[in-house]
Design a protein around this motif. Structure first.
Motif, mmCIF file in Angstrom:
data_model
loop_
_atom_site.group_PDB
_atom_site.id
_atom_site.type_symbol
_atom_site.label_atom_id
_atom_site.label_comp_id
_atom_site.label_asym_id
_atom_site.label_seq_id
_atom_site.Cartn_x
_atom_site.Cartn_y
_atom_site.Cartn_z
ATOM 1 N N GLU A 196 25.214 92.776 15.877
ATOM 2 C CA GLU A 196 25.015 91.345 16.126
ATOM 3 C C GLU A 196 25.935 90.852 17.242
ATOM 4 O OE1 GLU A 196 23.669 90.007 11.588
ATOM 5 O OE2 GLU A 196 25.708 89.592 12.324
ATOM 6 N N LYS A 197 27.177 91.316 17.228
ATOM 7 C CA LYS A 197 28.127 90.924 18.273
ATOM 8 C C LYS A 197 27.662 91.418 19.648
ATOM 9 C CE LYS A 197 31.542 88.816 16.067
ATOM 10 N NZ LYS A 197 31.956 87.416 16.409
ATOM 11 N N VAL A 198 27.216 92.647 19.712
ATOM 12 C CA VAL A 198 26.731 93.205 20.983
ATOM 13 C C VAL A 198 25.600 92.348 21.543
ATOM 14 C CG1 VAL A 198 25.571 95.168 22.068
ATOM 15 C CG2 VAL A 198 27.419 95.573 20.432
ATOM 16 N N LEU A 199 24.673 91.976 20.679
ATOM 17 C CA LEU A 199 23.504 91.208 21.115
ATOM 18 C C LEU A 199 23.874 89.769 21.489
ATOM 19 C CD1 LEU A 199 20.879 92.482 18.507
ATOM 20 C CD2 LEU A 199 21.236 93.288 20.855
ATOM 21 N N SER A 200 24.708 89.137 20.671
ATOM 22 C CA SER A 200 25.081 87.743 20.948
ATOM 23 C C SER A 200 25.951 87.626 22.192
ATOM 24 C CB SER A 200 25.804 87.135 19.742
ATOM 25 O OG SER A 200 27.055 87.763 19.514
ATOM 26 N N ARG A 201 26.690 88.668 22.508
ATOM 27 C CA ARG A 201 27.550 88.675 23.700
ATOM 28 C C ARG A 201 26.831 89.235 24.928
ATOM 29 N NH1 ARG A 201 33.280 89.186 22.782
ATOM 30 N NH2 ARG A 201 33.282 91.004 24.163
ATOM 31 N N ASN A 202 25.550 89.557 24.759
ATOM 32 C CA ASN A 202 24.732 90.094 25.864
ATOM 33 C C ASN A 202 25.321 91.360 26.482
ATOM 34 O OD1 ASN A 202 22.716 87.999 25.800
ATOM 35 N ND2 ASN A 202 24.201 86.639 26.803
#
Length: 529
Positions: free
Chosen positions: A30-36
């Motif tokens: 989720e962090k990877v995706l939200s931080r692009n």
């Protein structure tokens, strides 16, 4: 400043208030995706790209030269020295840089599957996907182990921190620095995740031999009867592919140690090259790339999010990092007995080495010290086509100690445990790179299976006229003419020329070794210029 204690340095990292510690995989995703930082692919794996650094940057790797390392490390172009003051100045800059970020990420785990011999490690990263990579690659702690975890070595990675060579004493904006005194690996200026993995391997190659444990750049698996096999070879020679065998249980794909108790995996995951990966040829690897895994520099279809493993637009050095638990037939924990068979893998760009040959102990030591292969495109910056190279012990970029340290230990273990040794060429046949073709993977698998199953122990052999290698005259599942390289060339005289050329390179390379016994020196190619 060089007298700053190891405890003081590590405490500076531990006290970073913006750090998430050992986040579970779904949260990291989720962090990877939200931080692009990456995208989600059709299999649930994360795909990240690394910009211009799509491979290791060996010219930017340093070891701190201090009272601890001064007389142990083999200094030179591989192990470049840097002062403690330069390291600490840069270290404090990087830590301050990370403190100013909204969030950073920490993974605590282990290097070494043997609980009595493992190294507790911490990986602090600027990127969430780098922490996900660390979670996949290293050995994950239980909740109880995490409570009592005290790091024996810490990696600090800040890809967007660019060094200034004139001020910071580096060669470029990128740097990988190891301080054995402060037990810190400092990485900056490069997004290539492989630097995290290989820096810890370099640390283990320093620590383990001091404890009479041989650290090895090899994959390992075990048969139903408990027969262990090791596969040595540089990146791209087939370690991962050949060790992922449905008929044998995988111990690990890249880094191992050989103690008095047997073999154990240093890692908890696999970092497989996935150029031209297909389910048909490599089903175990293909199906291991799932949720939590990381694809590095793999081209993804924008609409379907399906990986195109044949596309080399970004680099030929495309990678997949996944937990070893994603492979069904593994040894748990990743520990086994002493090896019965050792395989040296080489990707011969000259196309003249036999696809398989049996080695005497002396030949084994000669070829281990030589470590001949071809650097494949993309593995290092600036390598765009295969180049003939000699990498001592099949892992020179990661060996801080003198080569003789590792070679002597391997020779002693071959003697002690009566291991059979084979040299397997996974490179070219029928001609050199650009003219011949790559060895057929099915043929290579058949030869390896025969070697592991003992079918080549007493087979008739013929001696190669240039390299002095014992070539089996037949092998189950392999056409006989494939076994003798000269028979695969349309122009035999061109083969002779290339064979002489490679033999000469072997002899030239071996001149760099001092204090090598005469029987090992004479175990090289028969042909001498």
């Amino acid at each position: 400043m060089s007298n700053v204690s190891q405890k003081t340095v590590v405490t500076e990292v531990e006290q970073m208030e913006n750090t998430h510690h050992n986040l579970p995989v779904p949260t990291l995703v989720e962090k990877v995706l939200s931080r692009n930082e990456g995208i989600l692919t059709s299999t649930g794996a994360i795909r990240a790209t690394t910009g211009k650094y799509t491979g290791r940057s060996p010219k930017d790797k340093f070891i701190v030269r201090d009272s601890l390392s001064e007389n142990k490390v083999e200094w030179g172009s591989v192990n470049q020295p840097i002062s403690a003051d330069v390291f600490l100045n840069l270290y404090h800059k990087v830590v301050q840089y990370l403190k100013e970020k909204d969030e950073t990420f920490s993974f605590k785990g282990y290097a070494g599957a043997d609980q009595n011999l493992r190294l507790p490690i911490q990986v602090v990263t600027e990127y969430a996907w780098h922490n996900l990579f660390a979670d996949q690659m290293f050995i994950r702690p239980t909740d109880e182990e995490l409570q009592y975890h005290q790091s024996g070595f810490t990696v600090v990675s800040a890809p967007t921190f660019k060094a200034d060579p004139e001020i910071d004493g580096t060669h470029s904006e990128a740097f990988v620095m190891i301080s054995f005194e402060h037990k810190i690996v400092l990485i900056g200026g490069t997004e290539y995740a492989g630097e995290i993995k290989k820096s810890i391997f370099s640390v283990m190659n320093y620590i383990l031999p001091e404890r009479d444990i041989l650290s090895m750049h090899c994959s390992a698996n075990v048969g139903v009867e408990g027969d262990v096999a090791l596969f040595f070879g540089l990146s791209g020679t087939g370690k991962t592919t050949l060790s992922a065998d449905p008929e044998r249980k995988l111990i690990g794909d890249d880094e191992h140690a050989w103690s008095n108790n047997g073999v154990f995996n240093i890692e908890g995951g696999c970092y497989a090259k996935c150029i031209n990966l297909s389910e048909e040829k490599e089903p175990q690897i293909f199906n291991a790339i799932r949720f939590g895994s990381v694809l590095e520099n793999v081209v993804i279809d924008e609409k379907s999010r399906v990986a195109d493993y044949d596309d080399t637009t970004l680099t030929e050095n495309t990678r997949a990092a996944y937990s070893i638990d994603n492979i069904d037939n593994i040894v748990q924990p990743s520990i086994a007995g002493h090896p019965r068979t050792i395989v040296f893998l080489t990707a011969d760009a000259f196309g003249v080495l036999p696809p398989i040959s049996k080695l005497t102990k002396e030949q084994a030591m000669y070829h281990f010290l030589s470590g001949y292969t071809s650097k494949l495109a993309g593995t290092e910056r600036g390598v765009t086509s295969p180049e003939a190279t000699f990498s001592t012990c099949f892992g020179a970029p990661f060996l801080p100690l003198p080569a003789a340290t590792y070679a002597q230990m391997l020779g002693e273990k071959i003697d002690q445990f009566s291991a059979n040794v084979f040299l397997v060429n996974t490179g070219w046949t029928g001609g050199p790179y650009g003219e011949g073709k790559r060895m057929d993977l099915n043929h290579t698998r058949a030869m390896v299976h025969a070697a592991l199953g003992g079918e080549l122990d007493n087979v008739e052999t013929e001696v190669d006229p240039y390299f002095g290698l014992a070539i089996p005259t037949h092998c189950p599942g392999v056409p006989s003419q494939v076994l003798t390289p000269k028979k695969t060339w349309e122009q035999p005289e061109e083969y002779d020329q290339k064979a002489k050329e490679l033999a000469t390179k072997f002899h030239e390379n071996f001149k760099k070794f001092n204090h090598i016994t005469e029987d090992i020196q004479n175990a090289g190619p028969i042909y001498r210029p």
